[in-house]
Design a protein around this motif. Structure first.
Motif, PDB file in Angstrom:
ATOM      1  N   ALA A  61       0.835  -1.209   0.000  1.00  0.00           N
ATOM      2  CA  ALA A  61       0.000   0.000   0.000  1.00  0.00           C
ATOM      3  C   ALA A  61       0.865   1.253   0.000  1.00  0.00           C
ATOM      4  N   ASP A  62       1.980   1.237   0.733  1.00  0.00           N
ATOM      5  CA  ASP A  62       2.857   2.409   0.782  1.00  0.00           C
ATOM      6  C   ASP A  62       3.471   2.709  -0.577  1.00  0.00           C
ATOM      7  N   GLU A  63       3.820   1.668  -1.329  1.00  0.00           N
ATOM      8  CA  GLU A  63       4.404   1.886  -2.652  1.00  0.00           C
ATOM      9  C   GLU A  63       3.373   2.470  -3.619  1.00  0.00           C
ATOM     10  N   ARG A 198       9.258   6.058   6.505  1.00  0.00           N
ATOM     11  CA  ARG A 198       8.329   5.910   5.388  1.00  0.00           C
ATOM     12  C   ARG A 198       7.684   7.261   5.124  1.00  0.00           C
ATOM     13  N   ARG A 199       8.155   7.944   4.120  1.00  0.00           N
ATOM     14  CA  ARG A 199       7.581   9.219   3.686  1.00  0.00           C
ATOM     15  C   ARG A 199       7.357  10.185   4.852  1.00  0.00           C
ATOM     16  N   GLY A 200       8.395  10.333   5.680  1.00  0.00           N
ATOM     17  CA  GLY A 200       8.339  11.318   6.747  1.00  0.00           C
ATOM     18  C   GLY A 200       8.015  10.770   8.122  1.00  0.00           C
ATOM     19  N   THR A 250       0.949   2.987   5.896  1.00  0.00           N
ATOM     20  CA  THR A 250       1.334   3.868   6.996  1.00  0.00           C
ATOM     21  C   THR A 250       0.877   5.297   6.788  1.00  0.00           C
ATOM     22  N   ARG A 251       0.285   5.594   5.629  1.00  0.00           N
ATOM     23  CA  ARG A 251      -0.255   6.928   5.354  1.00  0.00           C
ATOM     24  C   ARG A 251      -1.674   6.781   4.833  1.00  0.00           C
ATOM     25  N   GLY A 252      -2.448   7.855   4.927  1.00  0.00           N
ATOM     26  CA  GLY A 252      -3.840   7.805   4.509  1.00  0.00           C
ATOM     27  C   GLY A 252      -4.030   8.196   3.058  1.00  0.00           C
TER      28      GLY A 252
END
Length: 287
Positions: A61-63, A198-200, A250-252
């Motif tokens: 999902a993060d990718e 992961r992206r911050g 890990t992000r929305g």
């Protein structure tokens, strides 16, 4: 119609064969029926017919978010601003869910187990005074959090101690809302302190967030990126509100993601119909 007939023929053949096998070996008949059902279930992976060009995406999902988050968020925000359907629905949802605001109810008890009305009333009075102060504006922010979940899919709540509020007789707790744009997505991968990001978002070896790397200014402000710096805020001072749809997320992502394209097409269709109606009216008047 053809697919339905094929499914009926398949089920009929399976039933006939299982009954014939069951005359001599019931267990074998059961195994045969089960294997046929498993074979049928795998038709979802078929690369024949009209779905032969359909390819899924098995990345984490993060990718997926790493590639699509920016465009999805920008389009969702544009719809919220320009689409009367989305704007109206979002306003109704936020108003109905939040209504007059989420208010805690104190339930302190005396030593004998009876509710202490005096202390409970005092706590609730202090909360009301704090929530309605100009430095906090709690009820506005609660509604704004829900709006951002629909629009952006996530929002950051940064809380910190503000001693100046004591002068006004308020609990010295400030609440700051930060849009997801504040994430410094360049902080990604293995870090020097042994953690990974992961992206911050910085995680420890157990996978728990320990810190958030955020821009001091919103990147969308004109010229802000020239002066913006990244600060590392401990996770204890940040509440990252989002609803994960997958374990690897890990992000929305905007709650509107499934209807963005359809609502865009609907708005353009309605606009075309209005223009056509106006042209038809003007042409009839000319004749």
């Amino acid at each position: 119609m053809t697919m339905s007939f094929g499914r009926s023929l398949y089920n009929g053949w399976t039933s006939v064969m299982s009954h014939w096998i069951a005359l001599s070996d019931p267990q074998r008949a059961f195994a045969y029926t089960r294997q046929r059902e498993v074979l049928l279930s795998y038709k979802a992976a078929s690369k024949k017919g009209p779905n032969r060009a359909w390819r899924g995406d098995n990345r984490s999902a993060d990718e997926v978010l790493l590639r699509d988050w920016k465009d999805v968020t920008a389009r969702a925000r544009e719809l919220v601003q320009s689409s009367s359907h989305i704007a109206g629905a979002l306003e109704k949802i936020c108003s109905n869910v939040i209504y007059t605001g989420i208010v805690p109810q104190a339930q302190l008890k005396k030593s004998n187990g009876v509710f202490d009305k005096v202390r409970n009333d005092a706590v609730e009075s202090r909360f009301s005074k704090w929530a309605r102060s100009k430095k906090v504006r709690w009820f506005e922010k609660v509604k704004l959090v829900l709006r951002h979940l629909w629009q952006d899919g996530e929002i950051l709540v940064h809380w910190f101690i503000d001693p100046t509020m004591l002068e006004e007789g308020l609990v010295p707790l400030r609440v700051e809302l930060l849009e997801a744009d504040h994430f410094d997505a360049s902080v990604h991968g293995q870090l020097r302190n042994g953690n990974y990001a992961r992206r911050g978002i910085e995680f420890d070896a157990t996978g728990d967030p320990v810190a958030y790397h955020l821009f001091t200014e919103h990147p969308g402000n004109c010229g802000a990126m020239l002066l913006a710096e990244t600060r590392r805020i401990p996770a204890d001072n940040i509440i990252h509100i989002f609803e994960p749809k997958r374990a690897s997320q890990t992000r929305g992502i905007s709650w509107l993601y499934a209807v963005i394209m359809r609502m865009r097409d609907l708005d353009e269709y309605e606009e075309s119909e209005r223009i056509a109606a106006r042209l038809t009216s003007a042409f009839a008047f000319f004749l």
